[in-house]
Enzyme design. Structure first.
Site, mmCIF file in Angstrom:
data_model
loop_
_atom_site.group_PDB
_atom_site.id
_atom_site.type_symbol
_atom_site.label_atom_id
_atom_site.label_comp_id
_atom_site.label_asym_id
_atom_site.label_seq_id
_atom_site.Cartn_x
_atom_site.Cartn_y
_atom_site.Cartn_z
ATOM 1 N N GLY A 177 0.814 -1.315 0.067
ATOM 2 C CA GLY A 177 -0.040 0.106 0.012
ATOM 3 C C GLY A 177 0.754 1.375 -0.244
ATOM 4 O O GLY A 177 0.786 2.066 -0.857
ATOM 5 N N ASP A 226 16.064 -10.312 4.392
ATOM 6 C CA ASP A 226 15.687 -10.016 5.889
ATOM 7 C C ASP A 226 16.580 -8.448 5.881
ATOM 8 O O ASP A 226 17.661 -8.248 5.855
ATOM 9 C CB ASP A 226 16.596 -10.791 6.693
ATOM 10 C CG ASP A 226 16.451 -10.377 8.111
ATOM 11 O OD1 ASP A 226 15.893 -9.272 8.342
ATOM 12 O OD2 ASP A 226 16.599 -11.469 8.956
ATOM 13 N N CYS A 299 1.634 0.208 13.203
ATOM 14 C CA CYS A 299 0.351 0.695 13.371
ATOM 15 C C CYS A 299 -0.252 -0.092 14.592
ATOM 16 O O CYS A 299 -1.026 -0.513 15.001
ATOM 17 C CB CYS A 299 -0.457 -0.194 12.264
ATOM 18 S SG CYS A 299 -0.127 -1.716 11.844
HETATM 19 N N1 SAM Z 1 4.512 -1.234 4.164
HETATM 20 C C1 SAM Z 1 3.540 -2.323 3.808
HETATM 21 C C2 SAM Z 1 2.292 -1.694 3.219
HETATM 22 O O1 SAM Z 1 1.865 -0.541 3.378
HETATM 23 O O2 SAM Z 1 1.605 -2.584 2.610
HETATM 24 C C3 SAM Z 1 3.338 -3.057 5.134
HETATM 25 C C4 SAM Z 1 4.233 -3.697 5.937
HETATM 26 S S1 SAM Z 1 3.755 -4.648 7.286
HETATM 27 C C5 SAM Z 1 3.542 -3.413 8.562
HETATM 28 C C6 SAM Z 1 5.413 -5.347 8.134
HETATM 29 C C7 SAM Z 1 6.089 -6.283 6.944
HETATM 30 O O3 SAM Z 1 7.458 -6.558 7.528
HETATM 31 C C8 SAM Z 1 5.244 -7.604 6.859
HETATM 32 O O4 SAM Z 1 5.073 -7.757 5.491
HETATM 33 C C9 SAM Z 1 6.404 -8.388 6.945
HETATM 34 O O5 SAM Z 1 6.572 -9.799 6.195
HETATM 35 C C10 SAM Z 1 7.823 -7.849 6.944
HETATM 36 N N2 SAM Z 1 9.038 -8.486 7.655
HETATM 37 C C11 SAM Z 1 8.811 -8.920 8.934
HETATM 38 N N3 SAM Z 1 10.455 -9.091 9.255
HETATM 39 C C12 SAM Z 1 11.128 -8.434 8.379
HETATM 40 C C13 SAM Z 1 12.529 -8.664 8.164
HETATM 41 N N4 SAM Z 1 13.416 -8.868 9.181
HETATM 42 N N5 SAM Z 1 12.749 -7.899 6.851
HETATM 43 C C14 SAM Z 1 12.235 -7.326 6.115
HETATM 44 N N6 SAM Z 1 10.947 -7.361 6.143
HETATM 45 C C15 SAM Z 1 10.396 -7.903 7.345
#
Ligand code: SAM
Length: 373
Positions: A177, A226, A299
């Site tokens: 998004g 990561d 959030c």
């Molecule tokens: N920015 C996105 C949007 O606006 O649609 C929403 C992101 S969501 C709040 C957080 C994301 O962080 C998840 O999709 C998750 O898979 C990812 N995530 C979790 N651990 C992570 C890591 N170590 N490195 C990168 N991404 C990671």
């Protein structure tokens, strides 16, 4: 002799119930008298925003949204700027001890926004209006006209203040998004969109396919790494970095049983969230150029995942990397968007949109960091 009955009659401790109990304890303390209002809003139907896709038939899409009486809250904020411009400097000043800061603040309040991503358009129903948007339908060439998201999600993107030619990193980008909002500025020269989860980067690719013409795909590079290890391959590279971290996702946690972070099996993961968030934010700052800007967002309402993470990151960057970071003042956001969102007035750093029954967006915390060296 009274014998307590177990299991058969005790209500099952569902994940959502556990989440609510923990929130009652923590947020009851943190937000005091505000908590009951936030709580009931979290449990009520959330409001959405329709992010207009500038790569579709924009005029037709806008007409359709305006026919529903929805308004572009970003364009509405321009009216606030015009009002600020026409008032005297005394009127726009905010209470602060230094006269110099005062003038600078009124300058940003009045003149910051025209340059800020003027191309992003996001329609919402006015305060108190709980109408809902239907899903966008594809146009003749199969491109979707708008993307439904929590309108407060656009604020971190606006705070990033993308400029023409910006090289941008979205470190936790899926499902996409905010990435889509970043691209709507039409200003990104390159955009690296990363997310650890392979299945979620799949969803992100779908968003790219459904909203963008082929030519634009070339500026986006999608990876599933990561984010904590980003500095192994790139440092000092980006003008703008968005670090939209995984968090307790408060609204989802009190409403959805499945995949809930408050389930017992995920307790360890939940307790490690602030650490993960800290590592991601540090990685984001290291990826930024000296002079570059980073926006951290969650959030969640939790101070431990918001201000504390920012404070600790600033400290660690200084001690471990000798990098100085300035936390930017975003209080003009509160003024500009007060007609659309309910802001928490007492954030120590950054800004927080509170869920409210008349403006049921958020929670959305965002804080902007300027990398000095
Ligand atoms: N920015 C996105 C949007 O606006 O649609 C929403 C992101 S969501 C709040 C957080 C994301 O962080 C998840 O999709 C998750 O898979 C990812 N995530 C979790 N651990 C992570 C890591 N170590 N490195 C990168 N991404 C990671």
């Amino acid at each position: 002799h009274y014998k307590k009955k177990w299991a058969a009659t005790a209500p099952r401790a569902t994940n959502t119930r556990v989440a609510l109990q923990i929130f009652d304890m923590n947020y009851g303390d943190q937000y005091g008298a505000l908590w009951p209002s936030i709580r009931i809003s979290l449990l009520s139907v959330q409001k959405y925003g329709a992010l207009v896709n500038n790569f579709s038939d924009v005029q037709q899409v806008i007409q359709g949204l305006e026919d529903l009486n929805a308004v572009d809250f970003i364009q509405e904020s321009q009216k606030v700027i015009e009002e600020l411009d026409s008032t005297t400097e005394e009127d726009v000043s905010v209470p602060t001890s230094s006269p110099q800061i005062q003038t600078e603040l009124s300058k940003t309040q009045a003149h910051h926004f025209p340059s800020v991503s003027p191309n992003i358009k996001c329609y919402t129903f006015p305060k108190g209006d709980i109408s809902r948007f239907h899903q966008a339908r594809p146009d003749i060439i199969g491109i979707l006209g708008y993307y439904l998201l929590d309108a407060a999600s656009v604020l971190p993107v606006l705070a990033l203040d993308i400029q023409p030619g910006s090289i941008v990193l979205d470190l936790c980008a899926a499902p996409g998004g905010k990435m889509l909002a970043l691209l709507q500025t039409g200003c990104c020269r390159e955009l690296a969109a990363n997310d650890l989860s392979v299945s979620r980067t799949g969803r992100l690719r779908n968003v790219l396919r459904s909203y963008l013409p082929k030519e634009i795909h070339n500026i986006v590079r999608v990876t599933s790494w990561d984010g904590r290890n980003w500095c192994d391959t790139e440092t000092d590279t980006y003008d703008k970095v968005l670090v939209d971290v995984p968090c307790t996702n408060d609204r989802q946690s009190v409403l959805e049983e499945d995949n809930n972070i408050f389930t017992y099996a995920r307790k360890g993961e939940r307790q490690m969230l602030p650490m993960l968030q800290l590592q991601l934010l540090i990685a984001g700052v290291l990826a930024a150029k000296p002079g570059g800007e980073v926006v951290y967002s969650t959030c969640s309402l939790s101070e431990l995942q918001n201000e504390y993470v920012v404070e600790r990151a600033v400290e660690l960057l200084n001690i471990q990397y000798s990098i100085n970071v300035r936390v930017e003042d975003l209080s003009h956001f509160r003024r500009l968007f007060q007609n659309t969102f309910s802001f928490y007035p007492n954030c120590r750093l950054g800004e927080l949109v509170l869920p409210h029954l008349t403006a049921n967006f958020g929670p959305m915390y965002f804080c902007k960091l300027h990398r000095m060296n």
